[in-house]
Each structure stands twice: as C-alpha cells, then as structure tokens.
Scaffold this motif. Structure first.
Motif, PDB file in Angstrom:
ATOM      1  N   SER A 230       0.812  -1.216   0.000  1.00  0.00           N
ATOM      2  CA  SER A 230       0.000   0.000   0.000  1.00  0.00           C
ATOM      3  C   SER A 230       0.849   1.271   0.000  1.00  0.00           C
ATOM      4  CB  SER A 230      -0.941   0.013   1.212  1.00  0.00           C
ATOM      5  OG  SER A 230      -0.228  -0.066   2.429  1.00  0.00           O
ATOM      6  N   ALA A 231       2.168   1.124  -0.067  1.00  0.00           N
ATOM      7  CA  ALA A 231       3.054   2.291  -0.112  1.00  0.00           C
ATOM      8  C   ALA A 231       3.251   2.739  -1.556  1.00  0.00           C
ATOM      9  CB  ALA A 231       4.396   1.953   0.523  1.00  0.00           C
ATOM     10  N   PHE A 232       3.407   4.040  -1.741  1.00  0.00           N
ATOM     11  CA  PHE A 232       3.707   4.550  -3.083  1.00  0.00           C
ATOM     12  C   PHE A 232       4.314   5.947  -2.979  1.00  0.00           C
ATOM     13  CE2 PHE A 232      -0.619   5.973  -2.200  1.00  0.00           C
ATOM     14  CZ  PHE A 232      -0.614   7.297  -2.630  1.00  0.00           C
ATOM     15  N   ARG A 233       4.961   6.351  -4.045  1.00  0.00           N
ATOM     16  CA  ARG A 233       5.525   7.701  -4.171  1.00  0.00           C
ATOM     17  C   ARG A 233       5.295   8.131  -5.609  1.00  0.00           C
ATOM     18  NH1 ARG A 233       9.552  10.814  -1.474  1.00  0.00           N
ATOM     19  NH2 ARG A 233      10.669  12.249  -2.845  1.00  0.00           N
ATOM     20  N   THR A 234       4.539   9.209  -5.818  1.00  0.00           N
ATOM     21  CA  THR A 234       4.157   9.607  -7.176  1.00  0.00           C
ATOM     22  C   THR A 234       4.400  11.097  -7.398  1.00  0.00           C
ATOM     23  OG1 THR A 234       1.874   9.847  -6.381  1.00  0.00           O
ATOM     24  CG2 THR A 234       2.435   7.804  -7.520  1.00  0.00           C
ATOM     25  N   PRO A 235       5.452  11.446  -8.112  1.00  0.00           N
ATOM     26  CA  PRO A 235       5.591  12.833  -8.572  1.00  0.00           C
ATOM     27  C   PRO A 235       4.680  13.078  -9.774  1.00  0.00           C
ATOM     28  CG  PRO A 235       7.468  11.523  -9.290  1.00  0.00           C
ATOM     29  CD  PRO A 235       6.613  10.614  -8.454  1.00  0.00           C
ATOM     30  N   VAL A 261       4.243   9.603 -12.399  1.00  0.00           N
ATOM     31  CA  VAL A 261       5.221   8.516 -12.465  1.00  0.00           C
ATOM     32  C   VAL A 261       5.284   7.810 -11.111  1.00  0.00           C
ATOM     33  CG1 VAL A 261       7.643   7.916 -12.849  1.00  0.00           C
ATOM     34  CG2 VAL A 261       6.592   9.752 -14.186  1.00  0.00           C
ATOM     35  N   ALA A 262       5.437   6.492 -11.157  1.00  0.00           N
ATOM     36  CA  ALA A 262       5.714   5.714  -9.941  1.00  0.00           C
ATOM     37  C   ALA A 262       6.824   4.722 -10.263  1.00  0.00           C
ATOM     38  CB  ALA A 262       4.477   4.982  -9.457  1.00  0.00           C
ATOM     39  N   THR A 286       5.918   2.876 -13.777  1.00  0.00           N
ATOM     40  CA  THR A 286       4.662   3.239 -14.431  1.00  0.00           C
ATOM     41  C   THR A 286       4.656   4.736 -14.699  1.00  0.00           C
ATOM     42  OG1 THR A 286       3.524   1.495 -13.200  1.00  0.00           O
ATOM     43  CG2 THR A 286       2.153   3.157 -14.265  1.00  0.00           C
ATOM     44  N   GLU A 287       4.385   5.111 -15.947  1.00  0.00           N
ATOM     45  CA  GLU A 287       4.304   6.525 -16.310  1.00  0.00           C
ATOM     46  C   GLU A 287       3.082   6.747 -17.187  1.00  0.00           C
ATOM     47  OE1 GLU A 287       6.901  10.162 -18.319  1.00  0.00           O
ATOM     48  OE2 GLU A 287       7.667   8.108 -18.357  1.00  0.00           O
ATOM     49  N   THR A 288       2.264   7.707 -16.802  1.00  0.00           N
ATOM     50  CA  THR A 288       1.067   8.063 -17.547  1.00  0.00           C
ATOM     51  C   THR A 288       1.129   9.534 -17.923  1.00  0.00           C
ATOM     52  OG1 THR A 288      -0.290   6.413 -16.423  1.00  0.00           O
ATOM     53  CG2 THR A 288      -1.443   8.200 -17.492  1.00  0.00           C
ATOM     54  N   THR A 289       0.908   9.846 -19.191  1.00  0.00           N
ATOM     55  CA  THR A 289       0.901  11.232 -19.655  1.00  0.00           C
ATOM     56  C   THR A 289      -0.339  11.496 -20.485  1.00  0.00           C
ATOM     57  OG1 THR A 289       2.192  10.704 -21.642  1.00  0.00           O
ATOM     58  CG2 THR A 289       3.420  11.361 -19.688  1.00  0.00           C
ATOM     59  N   GLN A 290      -0.819  12.722 -20.406  1.00  0.00           N
ATOM     60  CA  GLN A 290      -1.924  13.190 -21.235  1.00  0.00           C
ATOM     61  C   GLN A 290      -1.565  14.548 -21.819  1.00  0.00           C
ATOM     62  OE1 GLN A 290      -2.918  10.474 -18.281  1.00  0.00           O
ATOM     63  NE2 GLN A 290      -2.729  12.627 -17.722  1.00  0.00           N
ATOM     64  N   THR A 291      -1.753  14.719 -23.127  1.00  0.00           N
ATOM     65  CA  THR A 291      -1.489  15.984 -23.796  1.00  0.00           C
ATOM     66  C   THR A 291      -2.723  16.367 -24.597  1.00  0.00           C
ATOM     67  OG1 THR A 291       0.859  15.419 -23.984  1.00  0.00           O
ATOM     68  CG2 THR A 291       0.055  17.230 -25.342  1.00  0.00           C
ATOM     69  N   VAL A 292      -3.198  17.597 -24.401  1.00  0.00           N
ATOM     70  CA  VAL A 292      -4.436  18.035 -25.046  1.00  0.00           C
ATOM     71  C   VAL A 292      -4.233  19.421 -25.643  1.00  0.00           C
ATOM     72  CG1 VAL A 292      -6.881  18.581 -24.717  1.00  0.00           C
ATOM     73  CG2 VAL A 292      -5.829  16.718 -23.410  1.00  0.00           C
ATOM     74  N   LEU A 293      -4.715  19.589 -26.885  1.00  0.00           N
ATOM     75  CA  LEU A 293      -4.754  20.892 -27.546  1.00  0.00           C
ATOM     76  C   LEU A 293      -6.191  21.124 -27.992  1.00  0.00           C
ATOM     77  CD1 LEU A 293      -3.176  23.361 -28.640  1.00  0.00           C
ATOM     78  CD2 LEU A 293      -2.921  22.094 -30.793  1.00  0.00           C
ATOM     79  N   GLU A 294      -6.808  22.187 -27.470  1.00  0.00           N
ATOM     80  CA  GLU A 294      -8.210  22.459 -27.812  1.00  0.00           C
ATOM     81  C   GLU A 294      -8.364  23.858 -28.382  1.00  0.00           C
ATOM     82  OE1 GLU A 294     -11.753  21.025 -25.555  1.00  0.00           O
ATOM     83  OE2 GLU A 294     -12.031  23.176 -25.115  1.00  0.00           O
ATOM     84  N   GLN A 315       0.426   5.461 -21.749  1.00  0.00           N
ATOM     85  CA  GLN A 315       0.804   4.824 -20.493  1.00  0.00           C
ATOM     86  C   GLN A 315       1.846   3.749 -20.750  1.00  0.00           C
ATOM     87  OE1 GLN A 315      -1.840   2.322 -17.673  1.00  0.00           O
ATOM     88  NE2 GLN A 315      -1.519   4.244 -16.592  1.00  0.00           N
ATOM     89  N   ASP A 316       2.956   3.873 -20.039  1.00  0.00           N
ATOM     90  CA  ASP A 316       4.052   2.902 -20.092  1.00  0.00           C
ATOM     91  C   ASP A 316       4.116   2.165 -18.765  1.00  0.00           C
ATOM     92  OD1 ASP A 316       5.429   2.882 -22.590  1.00  0.00           O
ATOM     93  OD2 ASP A 316       6.109   4.922 -22.163  1.00  0.00           O
ATOM     94  N   ILE A 317       4.152   0.829 -18.822  1.00  0.00           N
ATOM     95  CA  ILE A 317       4.314   0.013 -17.616  1.00  0.00           C
ATOM     96  C   ILE A 317       5.455  -0.966 -17.887  1.00  0.00           C
ATOM     97  CG2 ILE A 317       3.209  -1.525 -15.961  1.00  0.00           C
ATOM     98  CD1 ILE A 317       0.520  -0.508 -16.971  1.00  0.00           C
ATOM     99  N   GLU A 318       6.594  -0.721 -17.277  1.00  0.00           N
ATOM    100  CA  GLU A 318       7.771  -1.563 -17.473  1.00  0.00           C
ATOM    101  C   GLU A 318       7.977  -2.422 -16.228  1.00  0.00           C
ATOM    102  OE1 GLU A 318      11.078   0.919 -18.374  1.00  0.00           O
ATOM    103  OE2 GLU A 318      10.088   1.919 -20.062  1.00  0.00           O
ATOM    104  N   SER A 319       7.925  -3.734 -16.399  1.00  0.00           N
ATOM    105  CA  SER A 319       8.057  -4.664 -15.269  1.00  0.00           C
ATOM    106  C   SER A 319       9.256  -5.585 -15.482  1.00  0.00           C
ATOM    107  CB  SER A 319       6.783  -5.509 -15.118  1.00  0.00           C
ATOM    108  OG  SER A 319       5.660  -4.699 -14.870  1.00  0.00           O
ATOM    109  N   ASP A 320      10.052  -5.739 -14.444  1.00  0.00           N
ATOM    110  CA  ASP A 320      11.202  -6.644 -14.469  1.00  0.00           C
ATOM    111  C   ASP A 320      11.077  -7.614 -13.301  1.00  0.00           C
ATOM    112  OD1 ASP A 320      12.660  -5.473 -16.700  1.00  0.00           O
ATOM    113  OD2 ASP A 320      13.010  -3.764 -15.366  1.00  0.00           O
ATOM    114  N   TYR A 321      11.011  -8.895 -13.611  1.00  0.00           N
ATOM    115  CA  TYR A 321      10.844  -9.925 -12.590  1.00  0.00           C
ATOM    116  C   TYR A 321      12.045  -9.954 -11.639  1.00  0.00           C
ATOM    117  CZ  TYR A 321      10.689 -14.613 -10.553  1.00  0.00           C
ATOM    118  OH  TYR A 321      10.689 -15.674  -9.684  1.00  0.00           O
TER     119      TYR A 321
END
Length: 678
Positions: A230-235, A261-262, A286-294, A315-321
């Motif tokens: 349940s711990a996390f750190r997200t800038p 990002v986490a 894990t990195e999620t980005t959204q870019t919008v031009l309206e 969304q990028d999810i990179e997992s290393d066992y």
C-alpha cells in the motif's frame, strides 16, 4: 428485497426532479442544470441525467490520495481494491473495474477530453493514474443516457476530470498568482506537497505550472495489521496554457500536458493483493501522460460554439521480474509465467473530437443541439499476455435537447465504425477486423413549474470489439466478431426549493430507478469456465441524492444507493451479479460559520457486501470528521486555509466491497493540510 424496497421508495422518487435548466459550457448534451445547495456538495442536475460534480472545495476537504477515493462517495460508485493509484479502480453501477482487470470497457475516463484508462491488463489496475490535486472539478455521469458524446459501449458511466487554470489563481486579470499546499497523514506517515504557479502577462494569455509530490508508506488496518503493498511515491506535474484572441475574444487555444510517475521496487506483480503470490515480485516503472490541444470558436452567435479537441494519452508500464521471488521458479510452469510478469506494456490513444453546440428555435420548439465527430487511434504494444495492435475508430454523434413549454425531449444518436489490425500475423485467421454500430437514446422530462420535475429515459449502446480480443483461438475469434449490447431504462424525479421547512433554507433532492440489461457478452465468463461467456447480466438499482441548508449555516447532505444484479449462465442457472455495487448510505451533518469555518461529521454505512472472490462480508459503518478554517482579520493570512480530518474515527476493521480479502481498509487516520493562495 429490492422489489419491495423500490415500491416503498417510488413515492420518494416521484417527489424529487430538477427545475428548468440553465445552460452550462462544461457539459455538452443534456446541458440544462441548476445548482442550489446549502451543503458541501453542489448538486448539479441535468435534465434526465444522473450527474454528480465534485468541486474543488470538496476535493480539498476530502484529502483523498487517489481520484478513485474521491468519487466513491457518489451513489453507485465503488472503489475496487483500495488506496493506491496503481491498484485501485472505479466501478459504476456494477461495471468498470473488477477483481481481475482495472477496466472492462464499460466506463469512460477523460482528462481534459483525453481518453485514458481503458486497457484490460491482467491483475494491473492503473486506470486512473493521476493526482487529485491537479483538478478543479470531477464530474461523474452514471448510466448510458449521457454518454453518446463520449464513446460507445458505456454502461456504467463517464468520469470527466478538468484540470485547473491559471485564471483560477490570478482572478482572471494580468499578474502573478499561485498556491502552495502541504498535507500530512498519520496512517502510513503520508505527506503531499502541491505547488501552483500562475502567470497572466496580458488578458489574452495565461500559463500554469503545477508540481505535486505524494508519498505514503504502508498503511495500517483497523485491527493494527500492516496492509502490504500500500506504499507509493508519485511525482506529478501539469503544464497548461491558454490564448484568447480575435474580435470579442471569440477564439481560444488551450494546451495542457500532465504526467504521473511511480517507480516501485520489489513489489508484488499482482497489484490487487498485499503480498506476492505465485506471480512473484517485480520492479515496476509506471508513467502516464496526457497531452491536449483544444481550439474553441465562440462568436456572438447562438448557432456557433465550435470546439476541436486533439488529445494524446500514453501509459508505459515496465516490469522486471525479481529473481527467486516466485515459488514456481524452477518448475515446468515457470517458463510460461515469466513472459507475463516480465512484460513491458504500452498503450497510446490519439483522438480528435470536433463538435458544435447550436441554440435555435423552430416554431414553439427551442433547441440546444450538440453535434460532432470523433477520430480515434488506439495502439498497444504486443506482449505474450496482451496482444498488440491498432484500433481505428470513426464516430458521429448528435444530442438535441428540445424544449416545448414544460416538456423537454432529448434524442441522442451515435454511429461508430471500428477497424482492428493485429501487430503480428495471426496464423489461420484474419489480421484485420471491422465492425460498426448505431446506438442512441431518448430522454423526456416534464417541469411542473413549482420546483418539481419528473423524467425518464431509455438508452441502447454497443461495445465494439477491442484489441484485447485478438487471437487465433475459438474464444478470441468469437469475441472479436461480436459486439456487446445493452439497454438501460431510468425513471425518477427532482425537486428544488427555498423556504421549504424554514425561512431562508434551501432543499434539493433527486431520486431515480435504473435497470440495465447486457447481452451478447464477451467480457464476462461463467464462474470457473474461462472460455464460456455469461448469457446476460441484469442490473437494477435506486439512487438518491439530497442537500438541505439553513440560513444559520447548518446543512445536511445525503447520497445513497440500493441495488441488485443477476448474472445468467447459458445452462439456465443464475447467480448474484459478481460486480454489483453494495447497498450504501452516506450522511453528512455540518455547520458553516460564514466563509471562515466549516465543521462536518460524515457517516458511511454499507451492506450486502462481497469480497473479490464472492464471499459475503459483514456490514460496515465508518465515521469521518472534517474541519476547514479560513483565517481572516490579518492581511498576511488572506488566502490561507487549514483543514483537519479524521477518517475511520472508530478504527473499524473491514474489507472494502469487491476488494481482495487480504487488502483491508485503512484504520483511523488523522490528516491535516495547510494551503496558501497568493
């Protein structure tokens, strides 16, 4: 039980629907709304539309760690699997996140118009991976009738998030502004820092920069046990700019870009559990980005209010066992497991939505019509556990709110065409699949002119095949050639008035009954049979929202949901719908002293609950206290706010509805936040 309960509440429903609507820019289609409340939440009602808005003041008061935590107070909304942005999911009226995937394609999530969080990744949530403090407003549309401007196959509803603007801090005039928020939490030693810097060099230009850093350790449950994983750190950061130009400022161009990002080390692959199981542990980025031009063109003409929204979500999810972390390592099963836990997922959604809102009359009929088209490309990288490919879609939609005296009739149509191309050649089966569908609904409302309105709606939608359905097996081939279908009926009422029970008071109440049927199912299988789909799902319920405020500052807010769902198997047997929301009632009693102080007590009771494996859970009752103080009297204190909260005051020990049995809810938590606007 539900049938008798609905009989008893029908009279209450028929005492509750909204007065005529004032148009609101933020909600295309079913635009009429009235906001009148004395409580913590503005009850913004649209004609025949189940709509709840969580505003910026409530976002700050709730001190939520995730957006999912923030909106689970909305009737019919369930927070699945907890308090971390990576693992939690949103379920509306029994659809959306479930115990296996973070999404089932039946709710839509948009950030400034960008479509996010729609992939079915095994045991991975991350469907709304962002920070609550980026947003000025979160809007929840429940059901299908309000969804046709946003997508197809939407059964549960739509979650729309709107980021903050620079003008929110500068007051809409040139100059500098901003804010700083610091928040601390006793459970898990959590803390948050959120900084907004705003600049308007001229009246036609504004810029905003937000940087938020949220840190939380492992939480403690009501029985004193540690809630693992349940711990996390997200800038998180947000960059936003807006330019307004042309005669009478008819043109505007808005750009926004946000990222969260986490970087998690040595955590369970399965984000829904608290300790590693046979899947072992991974290092996951894990990195999620959204870019919008309206672009918006809104001249002095009722016939033109044009918007063109171009968005890109990634969304990028990179997992290393982590070697040695699975008990299956060294067994014949491990070579099949390793590609799953060692996968790197990436999915991108590029979308262009062009729409125009026109106000006009044809004889005695007044029209408020939204029409437009949408182009969308969704691309996903190929992995052994998640087929890769490209999904191109073209859609046209129209929503026309027609008012004839006290009657409002709103037909809505959406046509969507889809093409899926596999990233790799599929032996013995096609590499390309096409499907289209026409869907729509009709809403009817009658305003009695005394604050009471009754309404009803019927809606039909189809969920077109998705990239996840690619494959050479018989099950995959059946799913990718079929579209899921659903219909929803709603009936209800709204009432709004002043001076109802005492001089100067305000009272608003809305109740509605809904029934949804889903068939030609491709996303849910019979329990214990991974390749056999359910025959159909029937879900029904009753939702109630109310707010009462007195002239002396006392207020009462209420939100509740009663529901029942049934899943039907092909052999004629049936069972309780596994994703049904719990019966839930939330009551808030509060008192405001002008704009200086707000004290409230919130009671949340839930019944008819089950965990992720279908086991019955006992009823739960949670008490939360909140206080907001806005110091006044000294110039240096202007713009300061102090918030204090106690969540789960009595340290109740319980598991959340539809959550994994090992993932208990957090115990007593003290929270304090300090903010300063400058």
């Amino acid at each position: 039980m539900l049938t008798s309960l609905m009989r008893g509440t029908t009279a209450l429903v028929c005492l509750s629907i909204a007065v005529p609507a004032m148009a609101q820019d933020s909600n295309p289609g079913f635009l009429g709304t009235l906001i009148l409340t004395g409580g913590k939440r503005d009850l913004s009602f649209g004609t025949a539309l189940s709509r709840t808005v969580v505003g910026e003041e409530e976002i700050q008061d709730r001190q939520a760690s995730t957006v999912a935590q923030l909106i689970d107070s909305v009737p019919g909304v369930t927070l699945v699997n907890g308090t971390t942005p990576q693992g939690s999911g949103i379920n509306i009226r029994g659809f959306g996140a479930n115990t296996t995937y973070g999404s089932d394609q039946k709710i839509a999530v948009q950030i400034d118009g960008a479509s996010v969080g729609s992939e079915e990744l095994y045991r991975i949530g991350t469907q709304l991976f962002t920070d609550p403090l980026l947003y000025r407003e979160v809007e929840v549309l429940r059901g299908t009738i309000g969804s046709f401007a946003y997508g197809s196959g939407i059964v549960g509803g739509v979650v729309k998030l709107e980021t903050k603007d620079a003008s929110d801090f500068t007051g809409g005039v040139p100059g500098f502004g901003g804010s700083q928020t610091l928040e601390f939490s006793s459970n898990g030693n959590g803390w948050v820092s959120s900084t907004n810097l705003a600049w308007m060099p001229t009246e036609g230009a504004e810029f905003l920069l937000n940087y938020s850093l949220r840190d939380q350790g492992d939480l403690t449950a009501g029985d004193g046990s540690i809630i693992g994983n349940s711990a996390f750190r997200t800038p998180t950061y947000l960059v936003k700019g807006k330019f307004t130009f042309g005669q009478d400022d008819a043109h505007s161009l808005t750009f926004s870009h946000s990222s969260t990002v986490a970087d998690d080390k040595d955590v369970p692959f399965d984000q829904f559990v608290t300790t590693a199981d046979s899947f072992g542990r991974v290092d996951r980025l894990t990195e999620t980005t959204q870019t919008v031009l309206e672009y918006r063109f809104n001249p002095a003409s009722d016939l033109i209010d044009l918007r063109a929204n171009l968005s890109y979500a990634n969304q990028d999810i990179e997992s290393d066992y982590v070697s040695g972390s699975s008990p299956l390592e060294g067994t014949p099963s491990f070579p099949f497991l390793l590609p799953l836990v060692n996968a790197d997922h990436r999915y991108e959604t590029t979308k262009l939505t062009v729409s125009n809102r026109a106000l006009f009359d044809t004889g005695a009929v007044s029209h408020d019509m939204l029409a437009g088209f949408e182009l969308q490309r969704r691309k996903r990288a190929d992995q052994s556990s998640a087929p890769g490919g490209t999904n191109d879609r073209l859609a046209f939609f129209v929503v026309n709110e027609m008012t004839i005296g006290p009657v409002t009739l709103t037909p809505a149509l959406r046509y969507e065409k889809s093409r899926i191309d596999s990233e790799k050649a599929l032996a013995g089966v096609p590499d390309t699949y096409e499907k289209d569908a026409l869907m729509g609904g009709l809403a009817l409302a009658y305003d009695f002119g005394n604050g009471l309105t009754v309404f009803g709606s019927a809606a039909y939608t189809e969920g077109l095949p998705i990239i996840d359905d690619l494959g050479t097996g018989a099950t995959e081939q059946r799913r990718i050639r079929l579209s899921e279908k659903s219909r929803t009926f709603e009936l209800g009422a709204e009432y709004t008035g002043t001076g109802v029970f005492a001089a100067g008071d305000t009272f608003t109440v809305r109740g509605n009954i809904y029934q949804t049927e889903l068939w030609d199912i491709t996303s849910y299988t019979v329990a214990g049979a991974a390749s056999t789909e359910l025959d159909r799902v029937d879900s029904r319920g009753f939702e109630l929202e109310a707010s009462y405020g007195m002239a002396n500052g006392f207020y009462v807010d209420f939100a509740g949901h009663l529901g029942k769902g049934t899943e039907f198997n092909p052999d004629g047997t049936n069972a309780t719908w596994r994703n049904s929301p719990a019966d839930r009632a939330q009551l808030t009693l509060g008192k405001k002293w002008d704009d200086r102080f707000d004290l409230s007590w919130e009671i949340v009771h839930a019944a008819d609950r089950r965990d992720a494996f279908g086991a019955d859970l006992s009823n739960s009752t949670v008490h939360n206290l909140r206080a907001t103080w806005k110091p006044q009297g000294q110039a240096w204190l202007d713009g300061s706010e102090v918030r204090f909260g106690v969540e789960n005051l009595l340290d109740a020990d319980y598991v959340g509805h539809l959550s994994s049995p090992s993932r208990k809810a957090p115990g007593r938590t003290f929270k304090v936040s300090l903010s300063k606007t400058f």
